[in-house]
Enzyme design. Structure first.
Site, short mmCIF file in Angstrom:
data_model
loop_
_atom_site.label_atom_id
_atom_site.label_comp_id
_atom_site.label_asym_id
_atom_site.label_seq_id
_atom_site.Cartn_x
_atom_site.Cartn_y
_atom_site.Cartn_z
N GLU A 127 0.85 -1.19 0.00
CA GLU A 127 0.00 0.00 0.00
C GLU A 127 0.89 1.25 0.00
O GLU A 127 1.83 1.35 0.79
CB GLU A 127 -0.88 0.01 1.25
CG GLU A 127 -1.95 1.09 1.18
CD GLU A 127 -2.88 1.08 2.40
OE1 GLU A 127 -4.07 1.34 2.23
OE2 GLU A 127 -2.38 0.81 3.51
N GLY A 272 2.93 1.15 11.38
CA GLY A 272 2.68 0.29 12.53
C GLY A 272 2.38 -1.13 12.13
O GLY A 272 2.85 -2.09 12.75
N ALA A 273 1.59 -1.27 11.06
CA ALA A 273 1.21 -2.60 10.56
C ALA A 273 0.53 -2.43 9.22
O ALA A 273 0.22 -1.32 8.79
CB ALA A 273 0.29 -3.32 11.56
N MET A 274 0.26 -3.57 8.56
CA MET A 274 -0.42 -3.55 7.26
C MET A 274 -1.38 -4.72 7.17
O MET A 274 -1.02 -5.86 7.49
CB MET A 274 0.61 -3.62 6.12
CG MET A 274 -0.02 -3.69 4.74
SD MET A 274 -1.01 -2.22 4.36
CE MET A 274 -2.10 -2.89 3.09
N ASN A 276 -2.59 -6.93 5.19
CA ASN A 276 -2.59 -7.95 4.16
C ASN A 276 -3.56 -9.07 4.55
O ASN A 276 -3.57 -9.52 5.69
CB ASN A 276 -1.19 -8.54 4.00
CG ASN A 276 -0.13 -7.48 3.88
OD1 ASN A 276 -0.20 -6.59 3.04
ND2 ASN A 276 0.87 -7.55 4.75
N HIS A 306 -6.88 -3.11 15.08
CA HIS A 306 -7.08 -2.28 13.89
C HIS A 306 -6.91 -3.12 12.62
O HIS A 306 -7.76 -3.10 11.72
CB HIS A 306 -6.08 -1.13 13.92
CG HIS A 306 -6.12 -0.22 12.74
ND1 HIS A 306 -6.58 1.08 12.80
CD2 HIS A 306 -5.73 -0.39 11.44
CE1 HIS A 306 -6.49 1.65 11.61
NE2 HIS A 306 -5.95 0.78 10.77
N GLU A 307 -5.82 -3.88 12.55
CA GLU A 307 -5.58 -4.68 11.35
C GLU A 307 -6.59 -5.81 11.21
O GLU A 307 -7.00 -6.14 10.09
CB GLU A 307 -4.15 -5.24 11.37
CG GLU A 307 -3.06 -4.20 11.54
CD GLU A 307 -3.16 -3.04 10.57
OE1 GLU A 307 -3.54 -3.27 9.40
OE2 GLU A 307 -2.87 -1.90 10.97
N HIS A 310 -9.69 -4.58 9.62
CA HIS A 310 -9.51 -4.41 8.18
C HIS A 310 -9.81 -5.68 7.39
O HIS A 310 -10.07 -5.60 6.17
CB HIS A 310 -8.07 -4.00 7.87
CG HIS A 310 -7.83 -2.53 7.88
ND1 HIS A 310 -8.63 -1.63 7.20
CD2 HIS A 310 -6.84 -1.79 8.45
CE1 HIS A 310 -8.14 -0.40 7.37
NE2 HIS A 310 -7.06 -0.47 8.12
#
Length: 854
Positions: A127, A272-274, A276, A306-307, A310
Site C-alpha cells: 500500500e 505500525g502494521a499492514m 494484508n 485495527h488490522e 480491516h
C-alpha cells in the site's frame, strides 16, 4: 525511470477497458542473489475487444512480454514502470517474464540482513502502489482478482502469503549449491493487489487456533526473526486476537472471510502494521526485548485490533478508489478502540483515543493544508500524503460521534447490511451511508455534507450566568470557527458537572447530553442548577471539537486536576490546556507548570506519554527563547525528582527517566545519566536494560560527554537491528560539526542508509541542545530537496523533507525562505507543496506561541 504516478482518470479509463481481471499466477525466484529476483506473471482478464491499455510493472529488466500468444518487444512496450498492451481481445492471457529489484526502503519486496546471524529476511509492503514492484499488476483497488503465488526460495526458509502455506517441494540446487524448494500456494479469494503479501526467510513461529462463530477452525500464527523469538510474548497477542475475532464477528454479523490468520513481525517497517489479507505484517518493535511502557503495550493491542478489523472493512469489502481511504482507516481505528474497551485490560481505551488520536486530528485539522475527511484524490501522489490525522483520527472521531447520534445498535445494523450486500466487492461511501440511513431511519445527507465535505475544527465554549447564591440563571454553548474554515456543525455532546467529594476527589455529579447546532445553543435544562466547581463541555468525548473552560472551571482544573477521579475527563481538561498553549492563547510556561504539577499523579500510561511529548514540543518551540534554557534546566530537574519519587519500577518512573535523559544538558544532569549507566546512580526499582541504556547513551552523546568510540563500544555489545539504529541516532547526535556533516552526507548526499537507519540518523541529527549547531544546514536543505524528491522513493524522501526541515531555526527568516521555495514549485508538485506548507505552519505557530509566552 519514468514517473511512477497514476491518476484517477487513468484508472477509470483502464477499468473501462479491463472489464474483469480473473486471476494472476505470480512465479517468484528468490535465489538469484542480493539485488534482483525473478518475477513471472500470468494474468487472465476480460477486456473490450480492440482496446488498448497498460499494466504496471516497476522492473529491473523485462525478458519477454507475451499477449494472447503473440510476443511483444519489451524494448517497445516497457519503460520500466508500465507495459503497454495494444489490441486486446475479449479474453486475454498475458505473460510477463522480468527481474525486479529488492528494496531497502520498506516498499515493495524489502530485503533485510540480520546483523546477529547474517540471515536474509524478506517482506512485502504494497500500500499504496507497490505490488507493481514485485509483479506485473493492474495497480488499482477496483480491479480485484484471485492471486496464486509460486515461490522458489532457500529450503530452510519459511514462506508465508495470503493463502495457507503449502508443503514445499524440493527443486534442483542453485548455482551456489544451496538447497532450494518451491512453495505452490492455493489461489486467494478476490482481492485488491495492495493487500496481497509475501513474507519469506528463516522466520520462526508459534501457532494456535480458534473456532469462530460459524464453527470453523481458524489457524493462527505469529512469526518473528530467529534472533527475536526469545522476546515474543505470543500468549498476549493470541489473547487479544481471539478477543477481537469474537467481538468483530458478533458486531459485523459475518464470519472472518479468510482461511487463516498470521501476524508477522518484520524488520525496518515504515508503519505500525499492514492489513494484508490473512497475513498481517507488524512493526517488530512490538516484540518487546526490554520493558515496555503500558502505553506501548496498549498501542500494540490497538494495532492488532485495527488490522483485524480491516479483514472485513478493507479486504473483504474494498474501496473503489483512494477517495475512500479515510473510511477504510477511520472505520478500523474506531472499531479497534471500541473492541479494546470491551477487553479486561484496555477498558480505558477511549481515554487513549482522546489523548493520542484526537490530539493528532486537532493538530492536523488546524494546518493550512487541512482537507475534508472525504478527500479528492486525483492521483497516487495525493494519496501518499493523505495517511494523516484527518484520514485516521478525525475520521474515526466523526464516526464515534455518528454512533452517538444514530445509536450503536442502529450503526452496527447498517454495517451488517453493508457487509451482507457488498462482500468481496468494491464500494463507495454512498453504499455505506445508504445502509446506515436504512437502519437508523435518519437522513444523513446534511450530516455528511457538513462533516465529511468541509474541513476545520470548531471551538465550543460555555457562557454561564449565575445569581448571588451560585444558581445558574442562563447556560448556553457558543460555537466558533476559523475564518479560513468557517463551517459551523451539529455536535452530539455531554456536559459534565463536577464537584469535590467528601474524600477530596473531583467527581461528576450531573451529566446532560444534548445536540449543539449553530452559533449559540441554549441549554435550559441546566437553568436552576447549582453551579459546580468544574463544568466540562464534551464530557465523555463524544464530539469532535476543541473546548474551552470558563474561568471558574479553569481555576478549579488547575488546582485540582490530579483530583479528578476518572482518566477521561482529566485527559479532556489537559487537551484543552494544550490547545490553548498551541494556539498562543495561554503562556507556554503555564502549560509546562500544569503538566509538571500533575503528571506525577497521572495513572494512565498513554496520557503520561502524550503529556511528555507535548512537554518536549513546548520546551523546544513554544517557550520564549529568552526563558528556554532555564525552563529546560528546571524541567529536567523536576523530571528527575518525579522519577526518584515515583513508585519503584513503575511505568511512570520509566517514562520520567527517559524524558529526563532527553533533556539532560548540564554537567550535573549528564552525571546522573552516566551514573545510571555505570550503576553509581540508582532509582529504586529502575532496571537499566539494553534499550534504556541506548537512550542514556544518546543523552550522553548529545550532551558531548562521550564520543564515537563509546557508541561503537555499546554497539559491540548489542549488534542487532535495534542496536544499529540506536547507534546511528547517537552518532548523529554528537554535538560536533564533523558528526553533523557525516550524518548529512549519509542521509542526504549518498542515500546509503536503509529506511530504519535513515530515520534514526535524522532523529539524531536534530537532537541538539544548541540549535545553532545545525543552522548551516538550513539553506542546504532547500537546495537538496528537489533532488531528493526526484530520486528517492516516497518513504525515504518524506523522512528527509519532513525530518530535516529547519524547524529548530524558529525565525521569520525560515518562513521567508520556505515561502520562496514554495513559490518555486510548479503545479505538478502538489504533494511537495503540501508538505512544505505543513512544515512552515509549525514554525509560524511556534512564533505565535513564543510571543504569548513573553
Amino acid at each position: 525511470m519514468p514517473g511512477t504516478n497514476l491518476t484517477r482518470s487513468e484508472a477509470v479509463e483502464r477499468a473501462k477497458a479491463v472489464r474483469r481481471v480473473e486471476s494472476y499466477h505470480v512465479e517468484l525466484d528468490l535465489t538469484r542473489g542480493e539485488r534482483v529476483f525473478g518475477s513471472t506473471t500470468t494474468v487472465e482478464f476480460d477486456a473490450v475487444a480492440g482496446s488498448n491499455t497498460f499494466i504496471d510493472a516497476i522492473t529491473d529488466s523485462v525478458r519477454s512480454v507475451t499477449l494472447n500468444g503473440v510476443a511483444l518487444d519489451p524494448a517497445e512496450v516497457s519503460d520500466g514502470v508500465r507495459i503497454q498492451l495494444p489490441g486486446l481481445e475479449a479474453h486475454n492471457v498475458l505473460v510477463i517474464d522480468a527481474d525486479a529489484r529488492y528494496m531497502n526502503t520498506g516498499e515493495g519486496l524489502h530485503r533485510f540482513v540480520d546483523p546477529v546471524d547474517g540471515e536474509v529476511y524478506l517482506y512485502t509492503q504494497f500500500e499504496v502502489p507497490d505490488s507493481r514492484r514485485m509483479f506485473a499488476v493492474f495497480e488499482q483497488p477496483d480491479l480485484k482478482a484471485s492471486f496464486r503465488f509460486t515461490v522458489t526460495a532457500p529450503s530452510h526458509w519459511a514462506v508465508v502469503s495470503n493463502s495457507p502455506t503449502p508443503e514445499p517441494q524440493s527443486v534442483p540446487s542453485g548455482d551456489n549449491g544451496d538447497a532450494r524448494s518451491r512453495w505452490d500456494f492455493a489461489p486467494t479469494p478476490r482481492l485488491s493487489s495492495y493487500v496481497t503479501a509475501l513474507v519469506a526467510g528463516p522466520y520462526q513461529s508459534v501457532h494456535d487456533e480458534l473456532v469462530n462463530s460459524a464453527g470453523r477452525t481458524i489457524p493462527l500464527g505469529i512469526f518473528a526473526r530467529k534472533s527475536l523469538m526469545q522476546y515474543l510474548d505470543a500468549d498476549n497477542i493470541f489473547e487479544t486476537t481471539k478477543q477481537g475475532f469474537a467481538f468483530f464477528e458478533e458486531q459485523f454479523g459475518c464470519e472472518y472471510p479468510f482461511a487463516k490468520y498470521d501476524q508477522l513481525f518484520v524488520p525496518e517497517f515504515n508503519a505500525g502494521a499492514m492489513e494484508n489479507a490473512g497475513a498481517v505484517t507488524i512493526l517488530e518493535s512490538y516484540v518487546f526485548r526490554s520493558k515496555p511502557t503500558q502505553a506501548t503495550v496498549e498501542r500494540r493491542a490497538i494495532t492488532v485490533l485495527h488490522e483485524l478489523a480491516h479483514m472485513w472493512f478493507g479486504d473483504y469489502v474494498t474501496m473503489r478508489w483512494w477517495d475512500d481511504l479515510w473510511l477504510n482507516e477511520s472505520f478500523a481505528e474506531f472499531m479497534s478502540h471500541l473492541a479494546a474497551v470491551h477487553t479486561p485490560e484496555f477498558g480505558h481505551a477511549w481515554t487513549t483515543f482522546a489523548s493520542v488520536e484526537k490530539s493528532w486530528a486537532y493538530r492536523q485539522d488546524q494546518l493550512p493544508t487541512t482537507h475534508p475527511i472525504f478527500a479528492d484524490i486525483n492521483d497516487l501522489a495525493d494519496v501518499e500524503v493523505n495517511f494523516d490525522g484527518i484520514t485516521y483520527a478525525k475520521g474515526a472521531s466523526v464516526l464515534k460521534q455518528l454512533v452517538a447520534w444514530v445509536g450503536q445498535e442502529q450503526f452496527m445494523a447498517g454495517v451488517r447490511a453493508y457487509f451482507g450486500k457488498h462482500g468481496w466487492g468494491n464500494t463507495v461511501l454512498d453504499d455505506l451511508i445508504a445502509e446506515l440511513e436504512a437502519a437508523s431511519g435518519r437522513d444523513l445527507s446534511a450530516w455528511g455534507g457538513l462533516w465529511l465535505e468541509t474541513a476545520g475544527v470548531n471551538t465550543l465554549a460555555p457562557e454561564i450566568e449565575t445569581n448571588q447564591d451560585g444558581t445558574i440563571t442562563s447556560f448556553s454553548i457558543r460555537q466558533t470557527a476559523t475564518e479560513a474554515q468557517p463551517t459551523l456543525r451539529p455536535h452530539r455532546l455531554a456536559i459534565g458537572f463536577y464537584d469535590m467529594s467528601d474524600g477530596g476527589r473531583l467527581v461528576r455529579v450531573r451529566r446532560e447530553e444534548l445536540d449543539v447546532e449553530g452559533e449559540l445553543t441554549e441549554v435550559p435544562a441546566l437553568v436552576g442548577a447549582a453551579r459546580p466547581a468544574l463544568i466540562l463541555l464534551n464530557d465523555d468525548d463524544l464530539a469532535y471539537a476543541k473546548v474551552r473552560l470558563d474561568p471558574v472551571s479553569l481555576a478549579t482544573a488547575t488546582e485540582h486536576l490530579r483530583d479528578i477521579a476518572d482518566s477521561l475527563p482529566r485527559a479532556l481538561v489537559l487537551g484543552s490546556a494544550w490547545d490553548g498553549a498551541r494556539d498562543g492563547e495561554t503562556p507556554a510556561r503555564a502549560y509546562v507548570e500544569l503538566v509538571l504539577a500533575n503528571i506525577g499523579a497521572e495513572t494512565d500510561s498513554s496520557v503520561v506519554q502524550t503529556l511528555l511529548r507535548q512537554l518536549a514540543t513546548t520546551l523546544d518551540f513554544y517557550v520564549s527563547p529568552e526563558a528556554r534554557e532555564s525552563v529546560k534546566l528546571s524541567t529536567a530537574e523536576r523530571l528527575w525528582t518525579l522519577a526518584v519519587d515515583a513508585r519503584p519500577g513503575s511505568d511512570s518512573q520509566l517514562q520520567f527517566v527517559k524524558a529526563f535523559s532527553a533533556l539532560a544538558s548540564s554537567p550535573e544532569h549528564l552525571g546522573i545519566v552516566a551514573g545510571l549507566i555505570d550503576g553509581s546512580v540508582t532509582a529504586a526499582g529502575l532496571e537499566v536494560d539494553q534499550d534504556l541504556r541506548w537512550e542514556l547513551v544518546a543523552s550522553l552523546a548529545a550532551g558531548g560527554r562521550i564520543g564515537k568510540d563509546r557508541i561503537d563500544e555499546e554497539l559491540s555489545h548489542d549488534n542487532t537491528s535495534t542496536g544499529q539504529c540506536a547507534a546511528a541516532l547517537a552518532a548523529a547526535a554528537l554535538p560536533t560539526a564533523e558528526a553533523k556533516a557525516e550524518a548529512w552526507r549519509a542521509i542526504v548526499e549518498t542515500g546509503e542508509l536503509s529506511n530504519a537507519v535513515q530515520q534514526a540518523a535524522v532523529t539524531g541529527f536534530n537532537r541538539v541542545h544548541d540549535a545553532q549547531l545545525i543552522e548551516p544546514y538550513a539553506e542546504k536543505y532547500f537546495e537538496a530537496v528537489p533532488r531528493i524528491v526526484a530520486e528517492r522513493t516516497h518513504a525515504l524522501a518524506q523522512q528527509i523533507v519532513v525530518g530535516l526541515y529547519p524547524a529548530r531555526q524558529t525565525t521569520e527568516a525560515t518562513l521567508e525562505r520556505t515561502d520562496a521555495f514554495i513559490a518555486s514549485l510548479d503545479d505538478e508538485q502538489g504533494a511537495l507543496r503540501r508538505t512544505m506548507l505543513e512544515n512552515r505552519d509549525g514554525v509560524a505557530r511556534a512564533l505565535r506561541a513564543q510571543a504569548a509566552d513573553r
